[in-house]
Design a protein around this motif. Structure first.
Motif, short mmCIF file in Angstrom:
data_model
loop_
_atom_site.label_atom_id
_atom_site.label_comp_id
_atom_site.label_asym_id
_atom_site.label_seq_id
_atom_site.Cartn_x
_atom_site.Cartn_y
_atom_site.Cartn_z
N ILE B 36 0.85 -1.22 0.00
CA ILE B 36 0.00 0.00 0.00
C ILE B 36 0.87 1.25 0.00
CG2 ILE B 36 -1.57 1.35 1.46
CD1 ILE B 36 -2.88 -1.38 2.22
N PHE B 37 1.87 1.26 0.88
CA PHE B 37 2.70 2.46 0.98
C PHE B 37 3.63 2.61 -0.22
CE2 PHE B 37 1.25 1.97 5.34
CZ PHE B 37 0.81 3.26 5.59
N ILE B 40 1.45 4.14 -2.79
CA ILE B 40 1.24 5.58 -2.50
C ILE B 40 2.45 6.39 -2.96
CG2 ILE B 40 0.99 7.26 -0.63
CD1 ILE B 40 -0.65 5.13 0.88
N VAL B 49 -0.37 13.51 -6.38
CA VAL B 49 -1.43 13.48 -5.37
C VAL B 49 -2.00 12.06 -5.27
CG1 VAL B 49 -3.20 14.21 -7.04
CG2 VAL B 49 -3.60 14.55 -4.60
N VAL B 50 -2.27 11.64 -4.04
CA VAL B 50 -2.89 10.34 -3.78
C VAL B 50 -4.03 10.56 -2.80
CG1 VAL B 50 -2.56 8.04 -2.84
CG2 VAL B 50 -0.74 9.10 -4.16
N ARG B 51 -5.22 10.17 -3.20
CA ARG B 51 -6.39 10.35 -2.33
C ARG B 51 -6.86 8.98 -1.83
NH1 ARG B 51 -7.61 15.59 -3.59
NH2 ARG B 51 -7.21 16.16 -5.75
N ILE B 52 -7.01 8.86 -0.53
CA ILE B 52 -7.47 7.61 0.09
C ILE B 52 -8.78 7.91 0.83
CG2 ILE B 52 -6.89 5.75 1.70
CD1 ILE B 52 -3.92 6.60 1.26
N ASN B 53 -9.77 7.09 0.54
CA ASN B 53 -11.08 7.30 1.16
C ASN B 53 -11.01 7.15 2.67
OD1 ASN B 53 -12.17 7.73 -1.29
ND2 ASN B 53 -13.20 5.74 -1.45
N HIS B 54 -11.72 8.01 3.38
CA HIS B 54 -11.84 7.98 4.84
C HIS B 54 -10.50 8.18 5.55
CE1 HIS B 54 -15.79 6.59 3.94
NE2 HIS B 54 -15.35 5.46 3.42
N PHE B 55 -9.54 8.70 4.86
CA PHE B 55 -8.26 8.95 5.50
C PHE B 55 -7.75 10.36 5.17
CE2 PHE B 55 -3.56 8.39 5.92
CZ PHE B 55 -3.56 8.17 7.28
N PHE B 58 -2.49 12.73 0.19
CA PHE B 58 -1.08 13.14 0.19
C PHE B 58 -0.85 13.93 -1.08
CE2 PHE B 58 -1.22 9.35 2.79
CZ PHE B 58 -0.43 9.69 3.89
N PHE B 87 0.21 16.33 3.85
CA PHE B 87 -0.92 15.45 4.13
C PHE B 87 -2.08 16.30 4.64
CE2 PHE B 87 -3.27 12.87 7.32
CZ PHE B 87 -3.90 12.02 6.43
N PRO B 89 -5.77 15.69 6.11
CA PRO B 89 -6.74 14.66 6.51
C PRO B 89 -8.15 15.00 6.02
CG PRO B 89 -6.15 16.02 8.37
CD PRO B 89 -5.28 16.46 7.26
N LEU B 93 -11.92 12.33 9.50
CA LEU B 93 -10.79 12.09 10.41
C LEU B 93 -10.56 13.29 11.32
CD1 LEU B 93 -8.51 10.18 11.23
CD2 LEU B 93 -7.13 11.13 9.40
N ARG B 94 -10.66 14.47 10.73
CA ARG B 94 -10.48 15.70 11.54
C ARG B 94 -11.52 15.76 12.65
NH1 ARG B 94 -9.91 18.81 6.76
NH2 ARG B 94 -11.98 19.67 7.15
#
Lengths: 95, 433
Positions: B36-37, B40, B49-55, B58, B87, B89, B93-94
């Motif tokens: 995964i990393f 990324i 840019v990398v967008r991850i759902n619910h997180f 970057f 990053f 959030p 998450l916030r």
């Protein structure tokens, strides 16, 4: 890159279904966020650290409204990139 | 709860939790975490840019080259341009970390422009006190003295247009000319412009003389003048003199004395220049009306009282550090919330406490701050003493450091050993804490 692309790549590299890959990604995110909620710092080798830092109260001037404000103390999520990641993206330029 | 706990993604508790939850093979989960990393990283280099759902997402941001300084050697160096990973959030998450994001609180008292305006207004308000009452023109002679108060309505208009003291001197000069002309005519004063019909001498009223005058001073009511402009006729000394008096109360007064011998009869008395000069003087000296505005008191406290909802990870020490910039003031919070907080070492999440006011800045506390912090330390001492804490006495020493009066006030309630009494007496109050 978005979540869907990550899932696709992950399934290809691990030889698992995309559903499994998606579950694994979600589990990973869930585990990280649960630790963040407990105010833990999450360290990923060669990638970086995600954590929470406390920002103390401070005074700030809002130029548009011309007033002095006090910003209360709050918590903030931070990310500190590892040196290897910094080296990797050092020469990156927007296309 | 410590915020410094570090969790490794590839090993330890985080991995175990996933394995335990889904009953997956450890190797698969570990490989997935690594991949995964890696993905990324590749996505960052490829797209930026990398967008991850619910997180969160970057992003890469290009930073321009700039001049910096080597902190060890102090040499000036040029930091080359590079990309930086940022990053941000996601909202979920916030909100998970901080459910209610605190909004900035405006401080109206510290607005610089308003303060300047108020200061100006204060300066203007002080002017009316210095400016005297409407000026009087007084002309004394053996036979006649005119006192002509001028109404305020006439004087205010001139003041608004910006009168100067030059006009005063002009009036004085014209008066002098008139007096000289009068002196040249023995025992008789004739003014051509206006004529005043004086009452008979028998109507004159005698008044006792004040000061060094030996002759009586007489008042004459002038029939020709209206009631709004009364004139007084007085008898003065025997020598000619012109005086201008500007007393501390700033009352303008001109004294003109004529005639070598006292006269018993007054036939015609008027001074044309005096009328004009008197008006000129009073018009200049009367102040313009000034609107007095009340200045609101300015609250310059370092920290103003406000409620705060306790969250996980909060402690009085940390709260004091965040809000007051000094963790040692934590008993101040404990004292203000003595009803809410039973144990200062164990705060209950979700409860709302009051963050008390701190008047002075850290390092320069006010008397009230010191008293309250000392009271707080005393409360901590009593709590620790009851619970059998080993370091309870140090709280008492701290209380005396902030305010000796508070400790002395309550000392009779304490049961201290001989050594503790000596140590407490040796403890000194520190001026700047």
């Amino acid at each position: 890159m978005v979540t869907k692309e990550i899932v696709k790549l992950l399934s290809e590299r691990l030889n698992i279904s995309q559903r499994q890959a998606k579950d694994l990604l979600e589990l990973q995110v869930k585990a990280i966020t649960s630790h963040l909620q407990r105010r833990h710092n999450i360290i990923t080798r060669d990638f970086g650290t995600v954590g929470i830092k406390e920002v103390p109260a401070r005074r700030a001037y809002i130029p548009s409204e011309k007033i002095l404000c006090e910003i209360p103390a709050h918590q903030k999520i931070f990310f500190r990139a590892a040196n290897k990641l910094k080296e990797l993206v050092k020469s990156w330029r927007p296309s | 709860m410590s915020a410094a706990a570090h969790i490794n993604v590839y090993n330890g508790t985080l991995l175990d939790e996933i394995i335990h939850e889904q009953k997956l093979s450890r190797e698969l989960v570990k490989r997935a975490a690594r991949e995964i990393f890696v993905i990324i990283k590749e996505g960052l280099v490829r797209d930026g840019v990398v967008r991850i759902n619910h997180f969160g997402s970057f992003k890469l941001k290009r930073m321009a080259s700039r001049k910096g300084r080597n902190p060890q050697t102090g040499e000036s160096i040029t930091i080359p341009g590079h990309a930086k990973v940022i990053f941000s959030p996601c909202k979920a998450l916030r909100e998970m970390i901080q459910p209610i994001h605190p909004k900035p609180i405006p401080i109206p008292s510290a607005e610089p422009t308003q303060i300047k305006k108020n200061v100006k207004r204060v300066a203007v308000q002080s002017i009316p006190e210095l400016i005297p009452e409407p000026a009087l023109l007084k002309i004394e002679s053996e036979a006649t003295t005119f006192i002509e108060p001028v109404s305020e309505d006439d004087t205010q208009g001139k003041r608004k247009t910006g009168g100067h003291e030059k006009l005063i001197y002009f009036g004085i000069a014209t008066t002098i000319i008139a007096v000289v002309a009068m002196k040249s005519m023995p025992n008789r004063v004739e003014i051509l412009s206006t004529s005043i019909n004086l009452p008979p001498v028998a109507q004159l009223q005698e008044k006792p003389v004040v000061g060094s005058f030996t002759s009586p001073v007489m008042d004459v009511e002038l029939a020709a003048q209206p009631e709004s402009e009364p004139e007084q006729l007085q008898m003065g000394s025997t020598q000619s003199e012109i005086q201008k008096e500007e007393s501390a109360s700033s009352t303008e007064m001109v004294t003109v004395t004529t005639f070598d011998e006292p006269t018993s009869k007054i036939e015609e008395v008027v001074i044309e220049p005096v009328e004009t000069s008197a008006h000129a003087m009073t018009e200049v000296l009367t102040p313009a009306p000034v609107v007095i505005t009340q200045i609101q008191p300015v609250n310059n406290f370092f920290f103003t009282e406000r409620p705060y909802k306790l969250q996980g990870g909060n402690s009085l020490w940390r709260l004091s550090k965040n809000f007051y910039r000094e963790p040692l003031y934590w008993p101040h919070i404990f004292f203000a919330n003595a009803d809410t907080i039973n144990n200062p070492d164990k705060l209950r999440e979700g409860r709302t406490i009051i963050m008390p006011t701190l008047e002075g800045e850290p390092g320069s506390l006010t008397f009230n701050d010191r008293e309250k912090i000392a009271e707080g330390y005393f409360l901590v001492y009593t709590f620790y003493k009851e619970s059998g804490h080993a370091d309870a006495f140090f709280a008492l020493l701290e209380a005396k450091r902030y305010s000796a009066e508070v400790v002395e006030r309550k000392r009779h309630t304490l049961t201290l050993s001989a050594v503790e009494n000596i140590l407490l007496d040796q403890q000194k109050v520190v001026a700047n804490l």
